[in-house]
Design a protein around this motif. Structure first.
Motif, PDB file in Angstrom:
ATOM      1  N   ALA A  68       0.797  -1.227   0.000  1.00 31.24           N
ATOM      2  CA  ALA A  68       0.000   0.000   0.000  1.00 31.24           C
ATOM      3  C   ALA A  68       0.836   1.286   0.000  1.00 31.24           C
ATOM      4  CB  ALA A  68      -0.969  -0.008   1.183  1.00 31.24           C
ATOM      5  N   PRO A  69       1.882   1.408   0.846  1.00 32.15           N
ATOM      6  CA  PRO A  69       2.624   2.680   0.855  1.00 32.15           C
ATOM      7  C   PRO A  69       3.267   3.013  -0.486  1.00 32.15           C
ATOM      8  CG  PRO A  69       3.149   1.382   2.802  1.00 32.15           C
ATOM      9  CD  PRO A  69       2.384   0.495   1.874  1.00 32.15           C
ATOM     10  N   TYR A  70       3.578   2.009  -1.272  1.00 29.70           N
ATOM     11  CA  TYR A  70       4.273   2.256  -2.534  1.00 29.70           C
ATOM     12  C   TYR A  70       3.315   2.565  -3.692  1.00 29.70           C
ATOM     13  CZ  TYR A  70       7.931  -0.230   0.048  1.00 29.70           C
ATOM     14  OH  TYR A  70       8.838  -0.638   0.997  1.00 29.70           O
ATOM     15  N   PHE A  71       2.090   2.016  -3.644  1.00 28.34           N
ATOM     16  CA  PHE A  71       1.255   2.000  -4.841  1.00 28.34           C
ATOM     17  C   PHE A  71      -0.107   2.673  -4.702  1.00 28.34           C
ATOM     18  CE2 PHE A  71       3.603  -2.222  -5.448  1.00 28.34           C
ATOM     19  CZ  PHE A  71       4.594  -1.643  -6.228  1.00 28.34           C
ATOM     20  N   MET A  72      -0.478   3.158  -3.519  1.00 28.51           N
ATOM     21  CA  MET A  72      -1.821   3.725  -3.375  1.00 28.51           C
ATOM     22  C   MET A  72      -1.963   5.045  -4.116  1.00 28.51           C
ATOM     23  SD  MET A  72      -3.134   2.825   0.492  1.00 28.51           S
ATOM     24  CE  MET A  72      -4.740   3.578   0.150  1.00 28.51           C
ATOM     25  N   MET A  73      -3.206   5.312  -4.529  1.00 22.43           N
ATOM     26  CA  MET A  73      -3.493   6.494  -5.346  1.00 22.43           C
ATOM     27  C   MET A  73      -4.807   7.110  -4.875  1.00 22.43           C
ATOM     28  SD  MET A  73      -3.242   8.379  -8.241  1.00 22.43           S
ATOM     29  CE  MET A  73      -4.366   9.320  -9.273  1.00 22.43           C
ATOM     30  N   GLU A  74      -4.817   8.421  -4.676  1.00 25.00           N
ATOM     31  CA  GLU A  74      -6.043   9.137  -4.316  1.00 25.00           C
ATOM     32  C   GLU A  74      -6.264  10.232  -5.336  1.00 25.00           C
ATOM     33  OE1 GLU A  74      -9.367  10.162  -3.218  1.00 25.00           O
ATOM     34  OE2 GLU A  74      -8.487   8.595  -1.935  1.00 25.00           O
ATOM     35  N   ARG A  75      -7.335  10.096  -6.113  1.00 26.43           N
ATOM     36  CA  ARG A  75      -7.564  11.003  -7.243  1.00 26.43           C
ATOM     37  C   ARG A  75      -7.631  12.467  -6.838  1.00 26.43           C
ATOM     38  NH1 ARG A  75     -12.813  10.870 -11.333  1.00 26.43           N
ATOM     39  NH2 ARG A  75     -12.165  12.605 -12.658  1.00 26.43           N
ATOM     40  N   PHE A  76      -8.335  12.748  -5.763  1.00 30.74           N
ATOM     41  CA  PHE A  76      -8.545  14.142  -5.373  1.00 30.74           C
ATOM     42  C   PHE A  76      -7.648  14.579  -4.219  1.00 30.74           C
ATOM     43  CE2 PHE A  76     -12.682  12.763  -7.189  1.00 30.74           C
ATOM     44  CZ  PHE A  76     -12.684  13.621  -8.283  1.00 30.74           C
ATOM     45  N   TYR A 109       4.860   6.476  -5.846  1.00 33.38           N
ATOM     46  CA  TYR A 109       6.106   7.227  -5.990  1.00 33.38           C
ATOM     47  C   TYR A 109       7.294   6.356  -6.327  1.00 33.38           C
ATOM     48  CZ  TYR A 109       7.444   5.525  -1.352  1.00 33.38           C
ATOM     49  OH  TYR A 109       7.776   4.716  -0.292  1.00 33.38           O
ATOM     50  N   ILE A 110       7.059   5.067  -6.552  1.00 33.88           N
ATOM     51  CA  ILE A 110       8.164   4.162  -6.794  1.00 33.88           C
ATOM     52  C   ILE A 110       7.726   3.104  -7.800  1.00 33.88           C
ATOM     53  CG2 ILE A 110       7.559   2.643  -4.869  1.00 33.88           C
ATOM     54  CD1 ILE A 110      10.585   2.332  -4.341  1.00 33.88           C
ATOM     55  N   ALA A 111       8.644   2.713  -8.675  1.00 28.84           N
ATOM     56  CA  ALA A 111       8.324   1.727  -9.710  1.00 28.84           C
ATOM     57  C   ALA A 111       8.210   0.338  -9.108  1.00 28.84           C
ATOM     58  CB  ALA A 111       9.403   1.743 -10.789  1.00 28.84           C
ATOM     59  N   ARG A 144      -1.495  -5.749 -13.553  1.00 25.40           N
ATOM     60  CA  ARG A 144      -0.596  -6.579 -14.365  1.00 25.40           C
ATOM     61  C   ARG A 144       0.883  -6.378 -14.055  1.00 25.40           C
ATOM     62  NH1 ARG A 144      -4.158  -5.310 -19.766  1.00 25.40           N
ATOM     63  NH2 ARG A 144      -5.663  -7.026 -19.552  1.00 25.40           N
ATOM     64  N   SER A 145       1.329  -5.135 -14.069  1.00 22.01           N
ATOM     65  CA  SER A 145       2.758  -4.903 -13.858  1.00 22.01           C
ATOM     66  C   SER A 145       3.188  -5.278 -12.454  1.00 22.01           C
ATOM     67  CB  SER A 145       3.107  -3.437 -14.143  1.00 22.01           C
ATOM     68  OG  SER A 145       2.386  -2.576 -13.269  1.00 22.01           O
ATOM     69  N   ARG A 146       2.277  -5.158 -11.494  1.00 21.12           N
ATOM     70  CA  ARG A 146       2.604  -5.481 -10.105  1.00 21.12           C
ATOM     71  C   ARG A 146       2.532  -6.984  -9.866  1.00 21.12           C
ATOM     72  NH1 ARG A 146      -1.224  -0.663  -7.677  1.00 21.12           N
ATOM     73  NH2 ARG A 146      -0.168   1.051  -8.760  1.00 21.12           N
ATOM     74  N   LEU A 147       1.574  -7.663 -10.508  1.00 18.99           N
ATOM     75  CA  LEU A 147       1.518  -9.117 -10.393  1.00 18.99           C
ATOM     76  C   LEU A 147       2.759  -9.760 -11.002  1.00 18.99           C
ATOM     77  CD1 LEU A 147      -2.165 -10.236 -11.061  1.00 18.99           C
ATOM     78  CD2 LEU A 147      -0.859 -10.431  -8.942  1.00 18.99           C
ATOM     79  N   THR A 148       3.289  -9.154 -12.047  1.00 20.79           N
ATOM     80  CA  THR A 148       4.529  -9.661 -12.648  1.00 20.79           C
ATOM     81  C   THR A 148       5.655  -9.629 -11.628  1.00 20.79           C
ATOM     82  OG1 THR A 148       3.876  -8.913 -14.862  1.00 20.79           O
ATOM     83  CG2 THR A 148       6.223  -9.274 -14.469  1.00 20.79           C
ATOM     84  N   VAL A 149       5.744  -8.549 -10.884  1.00 21.38           N
ATOM     85  CA  VAL A 149       6.763  -8.404  -9.843  1.00 21.38           C
ATOM     86  C   VAL A 149       6.524  -9.408  -8.718  1.00 21.38           C
ATOM     87  CG1 VAL A 149       7.432  -6.863  -7.958  1.00 21.38           C
ATOM     88  CG2 VAL A 149       7.417  -6.014 -10.311  1.00 21.38           C
ATOM     89  N   LEU A 150       5.267  -9.575  -8.301  1.00 21.23           N
ATOM     90  CA  LEU A 150       4.965 -10.551  -7.248  1.00 21.23           C
ATOM     91  C   LEU A 150       5.329 -11.962  -7.694  1.00 21.23           C
ATOM     92  CD1 LEU A 150       3.786 -11.346  -4.522  1.00 21.23           C
ATOM     93  CD2 LEU A 150       1.516 -11.365  -5.592  1.00 21.23           C
ATOM     94  N   ASP A 151       5.037 -12.271  -8.927  1.00 19.47           N
ATOM     95  CA  ASP A 151       5.375 -13.594  -9.457  1.00 19.47           C
ATOM     96  C   ASP A 151       6.881 -13.829  -9.386  1.00 19.47           C
ATOM     97  OD1 ASP A 151       4.785 -16.070 -10.622  1.00 19.47           O
ATOM     98  OD2 ASP A 151       4.969 -15.296 -12.656  1.00 19.47           O
ATOM     99  N   GLU A 152       7.656 -12.824  -9.746  1.00 24.90           N
ATOM    100  CA  GLU A 152       9.114 -12.948  -9.686  1.00 24.90           C
ATOM    101  C   GLU A 152       9.593 -13.113  -8.246  1.00 24.90           C
ATOM    102  OE1 GLU A 152      11.451 -10.145 -11.862  1.00 24.90           O
ATOM    103  OE2 GLU A 152      10.062 -10.086 -13.569  1.00 24.90           O
ATOM    104  N   LEU A 153       8.977 -12.380  -7.328  1.00 25.18           N
ATOM    105  CA  LEU A 153       9.369 -12.487  -5.923  1.00 25.18           C
ATOM    106  C   LEU A 153       9.083 -13.888  -5.387  1.00 25.18           C
ATOM    107  CD1 LEU A 153      10.316 -11.173  -3.244  1.00 25.18           C
ATOM    108  CD2 LEU A 153       7.901 -10.614  -2.824  1.00 25.18           C
ATOM    109  N   LEU A 154       7.891 -14.408  -5.649  1.00 28.02           N
ATOM    110  CA  LEU A 154       7.540 -15.735  -5.144  1.00 28.02           C
ATOM    111  C   LEU A 154       8.424 -16.812  -5.761  1.00 28.02           C
ATOM    112  CD1 LEU A 154       3.635 -15.539  -5.034  1.00 28.02           C
ATOM    113  CD2 LEU A 154       5.298 -15.038  -3.227  1.00 28.02           C
ATOM    114  N   ALA A 155       8.748 -16.670  -7.033  1.00 28.14           N
ATOM    115  CA  ALA A 155       9.661 -17.627  -7.674  1.00 28.14           C
ATOM    116  C   ALA A 155      11.047 -17.543  -7.047  1.00 28.14           C
ATOM    117  CB  ALA A 155       9.727 -17.350  -9.173  1.00 28.14           C
TER     118      ALA A 155
END
Length: 323
Positions: free
Chosen positions: A235-243, A249-251, A285-296
């Motif tokens: 959550a701290p890396y990827f959360m977004m609030e439109r208003f 802030y991090i890839a 998608r892009s985040r699940l790709t990273v999770l998949d790599e981490l679990l592997a």
């Protein structure tokens, strides 16, 4: 729970309620005006007790890994009275798109996980709650509607926590033994309620890297803490609030490196690597790709015990009860 145990639990809850009311009389004071009784009382209300880090992990494993998902879906929005279909759709994505992919990924890597689910989410999608336990994962308490429990009175918090546990049991057929409080908040009453319910563990606090026993007002509780940390949360890396000003802030691949380093340190120390994720956040998608790599990456290491939070809490407490 015996009648005697219920009586002791009720007495603790009543005492804590009184302490909460007493502390409220000092609410107009600034912290630097508190006397030692007040600030020491706050600090010592809930503390880390003895370390429960075992000398060895099952089967001689070098470290333990506990992957968890907070299946919040629509409840953070509902909790705040945000009923816009656009806002609720963000949570719906977690259940509709992310969860099936996550379950497939966990099965492919043969990793058991703990799913902390608000009861309202389980009522909205009973089949999802049952799919977790059917696949061999753990289903645990995560509030009623992801409420802010620090804003509740003792009785309201207690009623919602008990109702949440009953709901998960009715839907899944399995009584939860652990809790992660919504937003990792702890009120003056939370631990007392957890003890009254006879729960095995909590996973909301951050006083160590390794499992430890919770202490309440100087008393060892027997409740195992499986500690969390914002570093190991999506959550701290990827959360977004439109208003608002909240923006990612991090890839994703930079986050992967952080989590790999966290795992490497736990592996080297022979400790625990605990990870907290949210389907509606990590499930794109892009985040699940990273999770998949981490679990592997994790599954590719020898000597790793892949376990649920329940498994780890049971093992740690059993090991120390023998000593």
């Amino acid at each position: 729970m015996t009648d005697m145990a219920r009586g002791r639990a009720l007495a603790r809850s009543t005492a804590l309620s009184r302490k909460g009311r007493i502390s409220m009389t000092h609410s107009e004071q600034q912290p630097w005006e508190w006397d030692e009784r007040i600030w020491r009382g706050h600090v010592e209300r809930v503390r880390a007790g003895r370390s429960l880090a075992p000398k060895t992990w099952p089967g001689g494993a070098r470290c333990a890994v506990a992957v968890s998902f907070d299946s919040d879906h629509e409840t953070p929005a509902l909790r705040d009275g945000q009923t816009s279909p656009a806002k609720l759709a963000q949570g719906e994505y977690g259940a509709r798109v992310a969860v099936p992919k996550i379950l497939d990924m966990l099965e492919r890597h043969r990793i058991p996980a703990s799913f902390f689910m608000p009861a309202v989410c389980a009522l909205l999608r009973p089949q999802e709650a049952r799919s977790y336990t059917k696949a061999g994962h753990e289903l645990a308490i995560h509030g009623w509607i992801h409420e802010r429990n620090t804003q509740l009175g003792a009785e309201s918090e207690r009623e919602l926590q008990l109702r949440a546990a009953d709901t998960l049991e009715q839907i899944s057929g399995v009584r939860p033994v652990g809790i992660r409080t919504p937003s990792w908040d702890f009120s003056a009453h939370t631990l007392s309620i957890t003890r009254e319910m006879g729960l095995l563990y909590d996973s909301s606090l951050m006083a160590d890297d390794e499992p430890y026993e919770l202490v309440e007002d100087g008393e060892a509780t027997g409740v195992v803490e499986i500690p969390v940390e914002w570093i190991r949360d999506d959550a701290p890396y990827f959360m977004m609030e439109r208003f608002g000003s909240l923006r990612p802030y991090i890839a994703p691949r930079d986050v992967l490196r952080i989590w790999q380093d966290e795992f490497a340190a736990a592996y080297a120390a022979g400790g625990l690597f605990q990870l907290t994720l949210h389907p509606h956040i990590i499930g794109h998608r892009s985040r699940l790709t990273v999770l998949d790599e981490l679990l592997a990456h994790i599954a590719g290491h020898d000597g790793v015990w892949l376990a649920t939070h329940r498994d780890i809490a049971e093992y740690c407490r059993a090991q120390h009860d023998q000593n």
